[in-house]
Structures are given as structure tokens and as C-alpha cells.
Design a protein around this motif. Sequence first.
Motif, PDB file in Angstrom:
ATOM      1  N   GLY A   1       0.778  -1.240   0.000  1.00 25.37           N
ATOM      2  CA  GLY A   1       0.000   0.000   0.000  1.00 25.37           C
ATOM      3  C   GLY A   1       0.807   1.285   0.000  1.00 25.37           C
ATOM      4  O   GLY A   1       1.825   1.425  -0.682  1.00 25.37           O
ATOM      5  N   LEU A   2       0.325   2.249   0.793  1.00 29.04           N
ATOM      6  CA  LEU A   2       0.879   3.604   0.778  1.00 29.04           C
ATOM      7  C   LEU A   2       2.326   3.630   1.278  1.00 29.04           C
ATOM      8  O   LEU A   2       3.171   4.333   0.725  1.00 29.04           O
ATOM      9  CB  LEU A   2       0.012   4.521   1.655  1.00 29.04           C
ATOM     10  CG  LEU A   2      -1.480   4.586   1.287  1.00 29.04           C
ATOM     11  CD1 LEU A   2      -2.244   5.444   2.290  1.00 29.04           C
ATOM     12  CD2 LEU A   2      -1.659   5.146  -0.118  1.00 29.04           C
ATOM     13  N   GLY A   3       2.595   2.873   2.345  1.00 28.83           N
ATOM     14  CA  GLY A   3       3.949   2.850   2.905  1.00 28.83           C
ATOM     15  C   GLY A   3       4.949   2.279   1.919  1.00 28.83           C
ATOM     16  O   GLY A   3       6.042   2.821   1.735  1.00 28.83           O
TER      17      GLY A   3
ATOM     18  N   SER B   1       7.515  -3.746   8.644  1.00 32.26           N
ATOM     19  CA  SER B   1       6.134  -4.195   8.855  1.00 32.26           C
ATOM     20  C   SER B   1       6.209  -5.321   9.884  1.00 32.26           C
ATOM     21  O   SER B   1       7.310  -5.674  10.333  1.00 32.26           O
ATOM     22  CB  SER B   1       5.466  -4.655   7.557  1.00 32.26           C
ATOM     23  OG  SER B   1       5.732  -6.011   7.278  1.00 32.26           O
TER      24      SER B   1
ATOM     25  N   VAL C   1       4.639  -1.764  15.119  1.00 30.18           N
ATOM     26  CA  VAL C   1       4.724  -0.399  15.652  1.00 30.18           C
ATOM     27  C   VAL C   1       3.822  -0.162  16.872  1.00 30.18           C
ATOM     28  O   VAL C   1       3.840   0.926  17.443  1.00 30.18           O
ATOM     29  CB  VAL C   1       4.461   0.676  14.568  1.00 30.18           C
ATOM     30  CG1 VAL C   1       5.533   0.646  13.502  1.00 30.18           C
ATOM     31  CG2 VAL C   1       3.067   0.545  13.987  1.00 30.18           C
ATOM     32  N   THR C   2       3.059  -1.183  17.271  1.00 31.69           N
ATOM     33  CA  THR C   2       2.313  -1.043  18.527  1.00 31.69           C
ATOM     34  C   THR C   2       3.180  -1.462  19.726  1.00 31.69           C
ATOM     35  O   THR C   2       2.731  -1.384  20.861  1.00 31.69           O
ATOM     36  CB  THR C   2       1.018  -1.886  18.527  1.00 31.69           C
ATOM     37  OG1 THR C   2       1.360  -3.263  18.397  1.00 31.69           O
ATOM     38  CG2 THR C   2       0.091  -1.479  17.403  1.00 31.69           C
TER      39      THR C   2
ATOM     40  N   GLY D   1      -1.407  -0.099   9.615  1.00 32.26           N
ATOM     41  CA  GLY D   1      -2.700  -0.449   9.039  1.00 32.26           C
ATOM     42  C   GLY D   1      -3.788   0.431   9.640  1.00 32.26           C
ATOM     43  O   GLY D   1      -3.530   1.259  10.516  1.00 32.26           O
TER      44      GLY D   1
ATOM     45  N   LEU E   1      -2.691   1.562  17.731  1.00 33.07           N
ATOM     46  CA  LEU E   1      -2.256   1.315  16.346  1.00 33.07           C
ATOM     47  C   LEU E   1      -1.945   2.615  15.608  1.00 33.07           C
ATOM     48  O   LEU E   1      -0.941   2.707  14.902  1.00 33.07           O
ATOM     49  CB  LEU E   1      -3.363   0.543  15.597  1.00 33.07           C
ATOM     50  CG  LEU E   1      -3.095   0.239  14.119  1.00 33.07           C
ATOM     51  CD1 LEU E   1      -1.898  -0.710  13.967  1.00 33.07           C
ATOM     52  CD2 LEU E   1      -4.332  -0.371  13.460  1.00 33.07           C
TER      53      LEU E   1
ATOM     54  N   TYR F   1      -9.457   8.142  -0.726  1.00 37.27           N
ATOM     55  CA  TYR F   1      -9.575   6.760  -1.191  1.00 37.27           C
ATOM     56  C   TYR F   1      -8.500   6.465  -2.243  1.00 37.27           C
ATOM     57  O   TYR F   1      -8.477   7.070  -3.305  1.00 37.27           O
ATOM     58  CB  TYR F   1     -10.977   6.512  -1.742  1.00 37.27           C
ATOM     59  CG  TYR F   1     -12.002   6.494  -0.624  1.00 37.27           C
ATOM     60  CD1 TYR F   1     -12.178   5.347   0.143  1.00 37.27           C
ATOM     61  CD2 TYR F   1     -12.748   7.622  -0.314  1.00 37.27           C
ATOM     62  CE1 TYR F   1     -13.091   5.322   1.196  1.00 37.27           C
ATOM     63  CE2 TYR F   1     -13.665   7.609   0.733  1.00 37.27           C
ATOM     64  CZ  TYR F   1     -13.831   6.460   1.480  1.00 37.27           C
ATOM     65  OH  TYR F   1     -14.726   6.433   2.518  1.00 37.27           O
TER      66      TYR F   1
ATOM     67  N   THR G   1      -5.599   0.231  -2.468  1.00 34.63           N
ATOM     68  CA  THR G   1      -4.648  -0.621  -1.723  1.00 34.63           C
ATOM     69  C   THR G   1      -5.435  -1.786  -1.105  1.00 34.63           C
ATOM     70  O   THR G   1      -6.659  -1.846  -1.217  1.00 34.63           O
ATOM     71  CB  THR G   1      -3.982   0.146  -0.553  1.00 34.63           C
ATOM     72  OG1 THR G   1      -5.005   0.462   0.402  1.00 34.63           O
ATOM     73  CG2 THR G   1      -3.283   1.418  -0.985  1.00 34.63           C
TER      74      THR G   1
ATOM     75  N   ARG H   1      -6.020  -2.191   2.018  1.00 42.92           N
ATOM     76  CA  ARG H   1      -6.910  -1.599   3.020  1.00 42.92           C
ATOM     77  C   ARG H   1      -8.236  -1.189   2.358  1.00 42.92           C
ATOM     78  O   ARG H   1      -9.307  -1.377   2.919  1.00 42.92           O
ATOM     79  CB  ARG H   1      -6.207  -0.389   3.648  1.00 42.92           C
ATOM     80  CG  ARG H   1      -7.093   0.602   4.387  1.00 42.92           C
ATOM     81  CD  ARG H   1      -7.425   0.170   5.779  1.00 42.92           C
ATOM     82  NE  ARG H   1      -8.153   1.179   6.520  1.00 42.92           N
ATOM     83  CZ  ARG H   1      -8.890   0.919   7.582  1.00 42.92           C
ATOM     84  NH1 ARG H   1      -9.010  -0.314   8.025  1.00 42.92           N
ATOM     85  NH2 ARG H   1      -9.522   1.885   8.216  1.00 42.92           N
TER      86      ARG H   1
HETATM   87  N1  LIG Z   1      -5.842   3.319   1.149  1.00 38.33           N
HETATM   88  C1  LIG Z   1      -6.672   4.269   1.449  1.00 38.33           C
HETATM   89  O1  LIG Z   1      -7.585   4.597   0.694  1.00 38.33           O
HETATM   90  C2  LIG Z   1      -6.533   5.014   2.772  1.00 38.33           C
HETATM   91  C3  LIG Z   1      -7.321   6.156   2.970  1.00 38.33           C
HETATM   92  C4  LIG Z   1      -7.210   6.839   4.158  1.00 38.33           C
HETATM   93  C5  LIG Z   1      -6.343   6.384   5.146  1.00 38.33           C
HETATM   94  N2  LIG Z   1      -5.604   5.266   4.925  1.00 38.33           N
HETATM   95  C6  LIG Z   1      -4.731   4.820   6.011  1.00 38.33           C
HETATM   96  O2  LIG Z   1      -3.390   4.798   5.576  1.00 38.33           O
HETATM   97  C7  LIG Z   1      -2.684   3.752   6.253  1.00 38.33           C
HETATM   98  C8  LIG Z   1      -2.044   2.824   5.217  1.00 38.33           C
HETATM   99  O3  LIG Z   1      -3.096   2.303   4.437  1.00 38.33           O
HETATM  100  P1  LIG Z   1      -2.889   1.299   3.207  1.00 38.33           P
HETATM  101  O4  LIG Z   1      -4.082   1.491   2.365  1.00 38.33           O
HETATM  102  O5  LIG Z   1      -1.537   1.432   2.627  1.00 38.33           O
HETATM  103  O6  LIG Z   1      -3.031  -0.093   3.989  1.00 38.33           O
HETATM  104  P2  LIG Z   1      -2.453  -1.533   3.663  1.00 38.33           P
HETATM  105  O7  LIG Z   1      -2.290  -1.744   2.186  1.00 38.33           O
HETATM  106  O8  LIG Z   1      -3.306  -2.467   4.447  1.00 38.33           O
HETATM  107  O9  LIG Z   1      -0.998  -1.482   4.288  1.00 38.33           O
HETATM  108  C9  LIG Z   1      -0.788  -1.368   5.663  1.00 38.33           C
HETATM  109  C10 LIG Z   1       0.681  -1.641   5.938  1.00 38.33           C
HETATM  110  O10 LIG Z   1       0.921  -1.488   7.329  1.00 38.33           O
HETATM  111  C11 LIG Z   1       1.561  -2.664   7.836  1.00 38.33           C
HETATM  112  N3  LIG Z   1       1.126  -2.806   9.218  1.00 38.33           N
HETATM  113  C12 LIG Z   1      -0.107  -3.034   9.691  1.00 38.33           C
HETATM  114  N4  LIG Z   1      -0.117  -3.060  11.019  1.00 38.33           N
HETATM  115  C13 LIG Z   1       1.177  -2.837  11.418  1.00 38.33           C
HETATM  116  C14 LIG Z   1       1.822  -2.757  12.665  1.00 38.33           C
HETATM  117  N5  LIG Z   1       1.157  -2.912  13.810  1.00 38.33           N
HETATM  118  N6  LIG Z   1       3.157  -2.532  12.694  1.00 38.33           N
HETATM  119  C15 LIG Z   1       3.853  -2.380  11.540  1.00 38.33           C
HETATM  120  N7  LIG Z   1       3.299  -2.437  10.321  1.00 38.33           N
HETATM  121  C16 LIG Z   1       1.971  -2.667  10.264  1.00 38.33           C
HETATM  122  C17 LIG Z   1       1.124  -3.791   6.900  1.00 38.33           C
HETATM  123  O11 LIG Z   1       2.102  -4.799   6.829  1.00 38.33           O
HETATM  124  P3  LIG Z   1       2.109  -6.211   7.619  1.00 38.33           P
HETATM  125  O12 LIG Z   1       0.728  -6.768   7.495  1.00 38.33           O
HETATM  126  O13 LIG Z   1       3.151  -6.959   6.878  1.00 38.33           O
HETATM  127  O14 LIG Z   1       2.482  -5.851   9.034  1.00 38.33           O
HETATM  128  C18 LIG Z   1       1.116  -3.043   5.570  1.00 38.33           C
HETATM  129  O15 LIG Z   1       2.420  -2.970   5.046  1.00 38.33           O
HETATM  130  C19 LIG Z   1      -3.726   3.035   7.125  1.00 38.33           C
HETATM  131  O16 LIG Z   1      -3.680   3.531   8.429  1.00 38.33           O
HETATM  132  C20 LIG Z   1      -5.034   3.395   6.450  1.00 38.33           C
HETATM  133  O17 LIG Z   1      -6.139   3.319   7.319  1.00 38.33           O
HETATM  134  C21 LIG Z   1      -5.675   4.577   3.764  1.00 38.33           C
END
Ligand SMILES: NC(=O)c1ccc[n+]([C@@H]2O[C@H](COP(=O)([O-])OP(=O)(O)OC[C@H]3O[C@@H](n4cnc5c(N)ncnc54)[C@H](OP(=O)(O)O)[C@@H]3O)[C@@H](O)[C@H]2O)c1
Length: 271
Positions: A18-20, A38, A69-70, A97, A118, A197, A200, A202
Motif C-alpha cells: 500500500g501507501l507505505g 512491517s 509499531v504497537t 494499518g 495502532l 480513497y 490498496t 486496506r
Molecule cells: N488506502 C486508502 O484509501 C486510505 C485512505 C485513508 C487512510 N488510509 C490509512 O493509511 C494507512 C495505510 O493504508 P494502506 O491502504 O496502505 O493499507 P495496507 O495496504 O493495508 O498497508 C498497511 C501496511 O501497514 C503494515 N502494518 C499493519 N499493522 C502494522 C503494525 N502494527 N506494525 C507495523 N506495520 C503494520 C502492513 O504490513 P504487515 O501486514 O506486513 O504488518 C502493511 O504494510 C492506514 O492507516 C489506512 O487506514 C488509507
Amino acid sequence: MDLGLTDRIAFVAGASSGLGRAAAAELAREGSRVALCSRSETRIADAATAIADDAGVDPDRLLPLACDVTDEAQIEQAIDHTVDHFGGLNILLTNAGGPPSGSIDDFDADDWRDAVELNLMSTINLCRHALPHLREAAAEDNGLARILMVTSVSAKQPIPNLDLSNTARAGVQGFAKSLANEVGPEGITVNTLLPGYTRTERLKDLAETIQARTGQSYDAVEADWAEANALKRIGTTDEFAAAVAFLASQRAAYITGVALPVDGGRVKHVL
Ligand SMILES: NC(=O)c1ccc[n+]([C@@H]2O[C@H](COP(=O)([O-])OP(=O)(O)OC[C@H]3O[C@@H](n4cnc5c(N)ncnc54)[C@H](OP(=O)(O)O)[C@@H]3O)[C@@H](O)[C@H]2O)c1
């Protein structure tokens, strides 16, 4: 534009997808050395290999780390490892996440605490442990020290049925603004990025929750999201990562305390 990111050292959390992951890849493409973490050793190692291939950079410029990261002890270890390995730290991107969707009657006190751990406490602890190294970086000649936090447009305009996210993200915004004022005199900038939005894993999870509730198809859910945006589409991770690279750059030296939506014009406030 030369972003001045060559040979800078970045730590990107939540970067196996995803974003990271896109942010880590963009910083690597711009010439930075990037530690990325992660929870899963395998997923983050695979991500680092794929980023090196895609970005055409030496795999040694990426350092994959397993870190939840928690867990503050794991954060401390991961930041220390990064600094020992690469010799310093210039850029921190906090990210993880997202919490589950739902509203007030869906959650007990532990769910609320978990969401705060989180998304809010992880951000605070990453900053606390990175700050001594960022201070050193800021004090160097041509120093660069940046803190970037991934939050959500829900911090500016709460999203229905995302109560946990709406609440924890607002806390991060308050923390970021306070920190920007405190570390500004040392030359460290602090900014937040508020994704709308963006396609990803998520987003797929969120769509499935809505599909289960409404019976809509995935395309219909995505079309509703797109319709609410000025640009009438949802975003890509590369578009988000470009904003990260700019705010991390030398060229963004006079921008701090900003909450930047990267949302295709979803938030409709004038300011
Ligand atoms: N995509 C969107 O549309 C959107 C919109 C608004 C906000 N956001 C926010 O932006 C953030 C990133 O979203 P995303 O869409 O990129 O999500 P994603 O694709 O689910 O990616 C989340 C990443 O965080 C890692 N992760 C999760 N929990 C973790 C933890 N406790 N410690 C370390 N790493 C952790 C996951 O890797 P592992 O599973 O390998 O740990 C994964 O690499 C989230 O907080 C999401 O709610 C996203």
C-alpha cells in the motif's frame, strides 16, 4: 526538480504494501537509503526485493525490518538498527494499518484502546525514538530532518462508520501540530499526509465491509467513492508517494505543521 534526497536516510513504517510501500519505493528512486518495516519478516523482505527491482537500485540501499509499531521496544530496536546500519536518520514516515470499520455500538473499550495504540501511540513512539537522530541530522551542514505522518482525510471530515479511525487520526493531527512548533526551531519539519480513497489492500477490505452491508458490487462501491471526489476517481499509491517525496525533500524546507489531503478533492472545506 532536484529534491535533494540523494543519500538521505529514511525510515518508513507499515511498508510491506500500500501507501507505505509506495512511499519507500519513491524515496529509494529519489536516491535515499530506506529502512522499511512491517510486522512480517517475510512480507517486508519481499517488498524490499521488489522495490529494489522496480526502482532499479542496489538492494543494499534498502533495509527490511520486522517491527510491530504497537510495541515500543520493537520501535526502539528498529530505529537503532537503522541508525547503526546506515549511519543516521533524516526522514521518518509514520504509518500502520487502519482499524476496523464500525460505529459506537460495535466496539468495546479494548477496541478503542487498540485503535489508539495502532494509529496514535505508534506515531508518538516512532517520533520519540527517532527524534534524537533527527536532531543530529538537522544540526549537520546541509542537514535535512523531516517527520511525515500518514493519517486520513477522516481527520478533517469524519467518514461514516469509521469511528475508530476518525478518532485516532484527529489525535495524530493534534500531536503533529504541537510537535511542529516544538522542533521547528531546531530545523525539523513535521507534516501530515491525509490520503483519501487510494487503491490498496486496506481499500479492498473497506469495500468488502460495505459490500457485505449493502449488497453492492465492488465497482459500485468504488464508483460511489469516486463520485464524491472533485477528480471523479480514486487515487493511486504512486500519486500519494509523490506527495511524500516532496514533503520529505530539501525543497519543502519552509513547509511545516501542514495537514495535506491527497484525496482528489474529497474534502470540501475552504481552508
Ligand atoms: N488506502 C486508502 O484509501 C486510505 C485512505 C485513508 C487512510 N488510509 C490509512 O493509511 C494507512 C495505510 O493504508 P494502506 O491502504 O496502505 O493499507 P495496507 O495496504 O493495508 O498497508 C498497511 C501496511 O501497514 C503494515 N502494518 C499493519 N499493522 C502494522 C503494525 N502494527 N506494525 C507495523 N506495520 C503494520 C502492513 O504490513 P504487515 O501486514 O506486513 O504488518 C502493511 O504494510 C492506514 O492507516 C489506512 O487506514 C488509507
